[in-house]
Design a protein around this motif. Sequence first.
Motif, PDB file in Angstrom:
ATOM      1  N   ARG A  79       0.797  -1.145   0.049  1.00  0.00           N
ATOM      2  CA  ARG A  79       0.085   0.125  -0.053  1.00  0.00           C
ATOM      3  C   ARG A  79       0.797   1.350   0.080  1.00  0.00           C
ATOM      4  N   GLY A  80       0.590   2.061  -0.877  1.00  0.00           N
ATOM      5  CA  GLY A  80       1.454   3.224  -1.089  1.00  0.00           C
ATOM      6  C   GLY A  80       2.592   3.028  -2.182  1.00  0.00           C
ATOM      7  N   GLY A  81       2.638   2.097  -2.573  1.00  0.00           N
ATOM      8  CA  GLY A  81       3.628   1.824  -3.468  1.00  0.00           C
ATOM      9  C   GLY A  81       3.344   2.189  -4.869  1.00  0.00           C
ATOM     10  N   LEU A  82       4.369   2.548  -5.731  1.00  0.00           N
ATOM     11  CA  LEU A  82       4.297   2.974  -6.994  1.00  0.00           C
ATOM     12  C   LEU A  82       4.618   1.993  -8.108  1.00  0.00           C
ATOM     13  N   VAL A  83       3.948   2.237  -9.192  1.00  0.00           N
ATOM     14  CA  VAL A  83       4.284   1.462 -10.392  1.00  0.00           C
ATOM     15  C   VAL A  83       4.433   2.242 -11.430  1.00  0.00           C
ATOM     16  N   LEU A  84       5.561   1.978 -12.243  1.00  0.00           N
ATOM     17  CA  LEU A  84       5.617   2.682 -13.292  1.00  0.00           C
ATOM     18  C   LEU A  84       5.525   1.827 -14.580  1.00  0.00           C
ATOM     19  N   ILE A  85       4.518   2.242 -15.669  1.00  0.00           N
ATOM     20  CA  ILE A  85       4.543   1.410 -16.887  1.00  0.00           C
ATOM     21  C   ILE A  85       4.689   2.297 -18.159  1.00  0.00           C
ATOM     22  N   THR A  86       5.455   1.834 -18.982  1.00  0.00           N
ATOM     23  CA  THR A  86       5.783   2.516 -20.319  1.00  0.00           C
ATOM     24  C   THR A  86       5.396   1.245 -21.572  1.00  0.00           C
ATOM     25  N   VAL A  87       4.797   2.127 -22.683  1.00  0.00           N
ATOM     26  CA  VAL A  87       4.241   1.288 -23.585  1.00  0.00           C
ATOM     27  C   VAL A  87       4.738   2.134 -24.996  1.00  0.00           C
ATOM     28  N   TRP A  88       4.811   1.457 -26.176  1.00  0.00           N
ATOM     29  CA  TRP A  88       5.018   2.175 -27.405  1.00  0.00           C
ATOM     30  C   TRP A  88       3.643   2.910 -27.624  1.00  0.00           C
ATOM     31  N   ALA A  89       3.524   3.979 -28.230  1.00  0.00           N
ATOM     32  CA  ALA A  89       2.529   4.661 -28.673  1.00  0.00           C
ATOM     33  C   ALA A  89       2.171   4.806 -30.054  1.00  0.00           C
ATOM     34  N   ALA A  90       0.829   4.702 -30.315  1.00  0.00           N
ATOM     35  CA  ALA A  90       0.346   4.652 -31.646  1.00  0.00           C
ATOM     36  C   ALA A  90       0.744   6.010 -32.232  1.00  0.00           C
ATOM     37  N   GLU A  91       0.697   6.912 -31.479  1.00  0.00           N
ATOM     38  CA  GLU A  91       0.939   8.289 -32.078  1.00  0.00           C
ATOM     39  C   GLU A  91       2.591   8.422 -32.082  1.00  0.00           C
ATOM     40  N   GLN A  92       3.305   7.970 -33.119  1.00  0.00           N
ATOM     41  CA  GLN A  92       4.374   7.928 -33.075  1.00  0.00           C
ATOM     42  C   GLN A  92       5.074   9.307 -33.674  1.00  0.00           C
ATOM     43  N   GLU A  93       6.306   9.817 -33.334  1.00  0.00           N
ATOM     44  CA  GLU A  93       6.828  11.016 -33.740  1.00  0.00           C
ATOM     45  C   GLU A  93       7.568  10.962 -34.882  1.00  0.00           C
ATOM     46  N   ASP A  94       7.839   9.558 -35.114  1.00  0.00           N
ATOM     47  CA  ASP A  94       8.702   9.831 -36.445  1.00  0.00           C
ATOM     48  C   ASP A  94       7.988   8.405 -37.130  1.00  0.00           C
ATOM     49  N   GLN A  95       7.185   8.976 -38.138  1.00  0.00           N
ATOM     50  CA  GLN A  95       6.103   8.194 -38.989  1.00  0.00           C
ATOM     51  C   GLN A  95       6.911   7.331 -40.095  1.00  0.00           C
ATOM     52  N   SER A  96       8.184   7.846 -40.275  1.00  0.00           N
ATOM     53  CA  SER A  96       8.955   7.051 -41.449  1.00  0.00           C
ATOM     54  C   SER A  96       9.375   5.565 -40.754  1.00  0.00           C
ATOM     55  N   LEU A  97       9.197   5.691 -39.472  1.00  0.00           N
ATOM     56  CA  LEU A  97       9.402   4.047 -38.966  1.00  0.00           C
ATOM     57  C   LEU A  97       8.117   3.291 -38.876  1.00  0.00           C
ATOM     58  N   VAL A  98       7.181   3.958 -38.725  1.00  0.00           N
ATOM     59  CA  VAL A  98       5.593   3.281 -38.869  1.00  0.00           C
ATOM     60  C   VAL A  98       5.544   2.583 -40.233  1.00  0.00           C
ATOM     61  N   ILE A  99       5.839   3.391 -41.251  1.00  0.00           N
ATOM     62  CA  ILE A  99       5.534   2.947 -42.523  1.00  0.00           C
ATOM     63  C   ILE A  99       6.352   1.683 -42.996  1.00  0.00           C
ATOM     64  N   LYS A 100       7.420   1.256 -42.085  1.00  0.00           N
ATOM     65  CA  LYS A 100       8.203   0.136 -42.269  1.00  0.00           C
ATOM     66  C   LYS A 100       7.645  -1.069 -41.551  1.00  0.00           C
ATOM     67  N   TRP A 101       6.648  -0.874 -40.746  1.00  0.00           N
ATOM     68  CA  TRP A 101       6.149  -1.966 -39.915  1.00  0.00           C
ATOM     69  C   TRP A 101       4.907  -2.794 -40.684  1.00  0.00           C
ATOM     70  N   THR A 102       4.629  -4.020 -40.357  1.00  0.00           N
ATOM     71  CA  THR A 102       3.724  -4.504 -41.102  1.00  0.00           C
ATOM     72  C   THR A 102       2.451  -4.635 -40.326  1.00  0.00           C
ATOM     73  N   PRO A 103       1.350  -3.858 -40.917  1.00  0.00           N
ATOM     74  CA  PRO A 103       0.191  -3.871 -40.129  1.00  0.00           C
ATOM     75  C   PRO A 103      -0.581  -5.158 -40.578  1.00  0.00           C
ATOM     76  N   LEU A 104      -1.014  -5.885 -39.305  1.00  0.00           N
ATOM     77  CA  LEU A 104      -1.577  -7.143 -39.160  1.00  0.00           C
ATOM     78  C   LEU A 104      -3.374  -6.616 -39.896  1.00  0.00           C
ATOM     79  N   ALA A 105      -3.461  -7.439 -40.837  1.00  0.00           N
ATOM     80  CA  ALA A 105      -4.821  -7.144 -41.517  1.00  0.00           C
ATOM     81  C   ALA A 105      -6.116  -7.280 -40.683  1.00  0.00           C
ATOM     82  N   HIS A 106      -7.020  -6.873 -40.753  1.00  0.00           N
ATOM     83  CA  HIS A 106      -8.299  -7.010 -40.010  1.00  0.00           C
ATOM     84  C   HIS A 106      -8.735  -8.201 -39.621  1.00  0.00           C
ATOM     85  N   LYS A 107      -8.841  -9.245 -40.773  1.00  0.00           N
ATOM     86  CA  LYS A 107      -9.185 -10.547 -40.427  1.00  0.00           C
ATOM     87  C   LYS A 107      -8.163 -11.424 -39.717  1.00  0.00           C
ATOM     88  N   TYR A 108      -6.851 -10.983 -39.831  1.00  0.00           N
ATOM     89  CA  TYR A 108      -5.740 -11.642 -39.087  1.00  0.00           C
ATOM     90  C   TYR A 108      -5.783 -11.218 -37.663  1.00  0.00           C
TER      91      TYR A 108
END
Length: 337
Positions: A163-192
């Motif tokens: 009780r009173g303990g702290l938890v720090l969580i970090t995750v990758w954001a959808a709102e990427q600052e460098d969109q040139s990286l995102v276009i090199k990722w492979t989006p998973l198709a909706h059905k997939y």
Amino acid sequence: MREEIQESALPHLRTSGSVAEHRDKKCSSTNAQFTPEIEKKYVHRVYDAIAPHFSSTRFAKWPKVAAFLKSLPAGSLILDAGCGNGKYLGLNPDCYFIGCDISAPLTKICADRDHEVLVADAVNLPYRTGFGDAAISIAVLHHLSTEYRRKKAIEELVRVVKRGGLVLITVWAAEQEDQSLVIKWTPLAHKYVEEWVGPGSPRVRSTPSLTLESIPETDDRVLGENVGNSKDDSHELPERSSHPAGQTENNNNNQQEYFVPWHLPYHRAEVGGASTCAVESGLAKKDDKKGAVVYNRYYHVFSEGELERLVSGMNNVTVVDRFFDKSNWCIILEKTC
């Protein structure tokens, strides 16, 4: 420090028997601890295969994470869930650290560096309730493929601190600052996505026949692990931020499920070893132009406010801070009861 932690920590750990009993009990009412095939194949197996090379690229500490750890009182016991190669273990010499990771090869790297570590699942941490003074989960939750499992992992982080303990969580954001990286990722198709990640138990399916984009070896600096920023002088806990500059609410048509490549150079791949088997089985492919074996890692990138929504139904925790840092969404929680 190692001997002191061993003596004090082990009585507070669940025994292997109690872990099994706990798992059996939980599985009767929920599938949160059932590991979907996409995580086994595109997270667990991949990180086991790339562990030494991955570790060699993970040495720069995020200033915000370092500031959080250094702000904790002397003598605090800090639990690092998903510790990777252990780069944060021991960062504050006045505190005690115990790490865990789903990847045995990564935990071996930590153990070889004389850190206290064990193999464990983020949705079923092997610590007793109220064991630690603080916990961190750095770049882990985005590898969990269902909302239920992501929420369960947060509940586990809160459960294992006092009780009173702290938890720090970090995750990758959808709102990427460098969109040139995102276009090199492979989006998973909706059905997939529906078959792998959708509600209910994911169905096992064969390797998808998707065209996988290549990404340069500068993947070593992806999203928040930017070695070029390792000399950042900022050591204060961050201010509450507004929406990331230059980003819109609808990011890439709200796409949040991706395969992100990891290039394992030929000279780092074992001949006749794991990489050869991975190529033969279809888990990885060879890219002769780049001289590397290419693995694809599953990611669910988080939208703004998604972490807060996962926490909103928990009655034993409050949000202390939330912020956007190096294309990551981050949140600090405090356990209230």
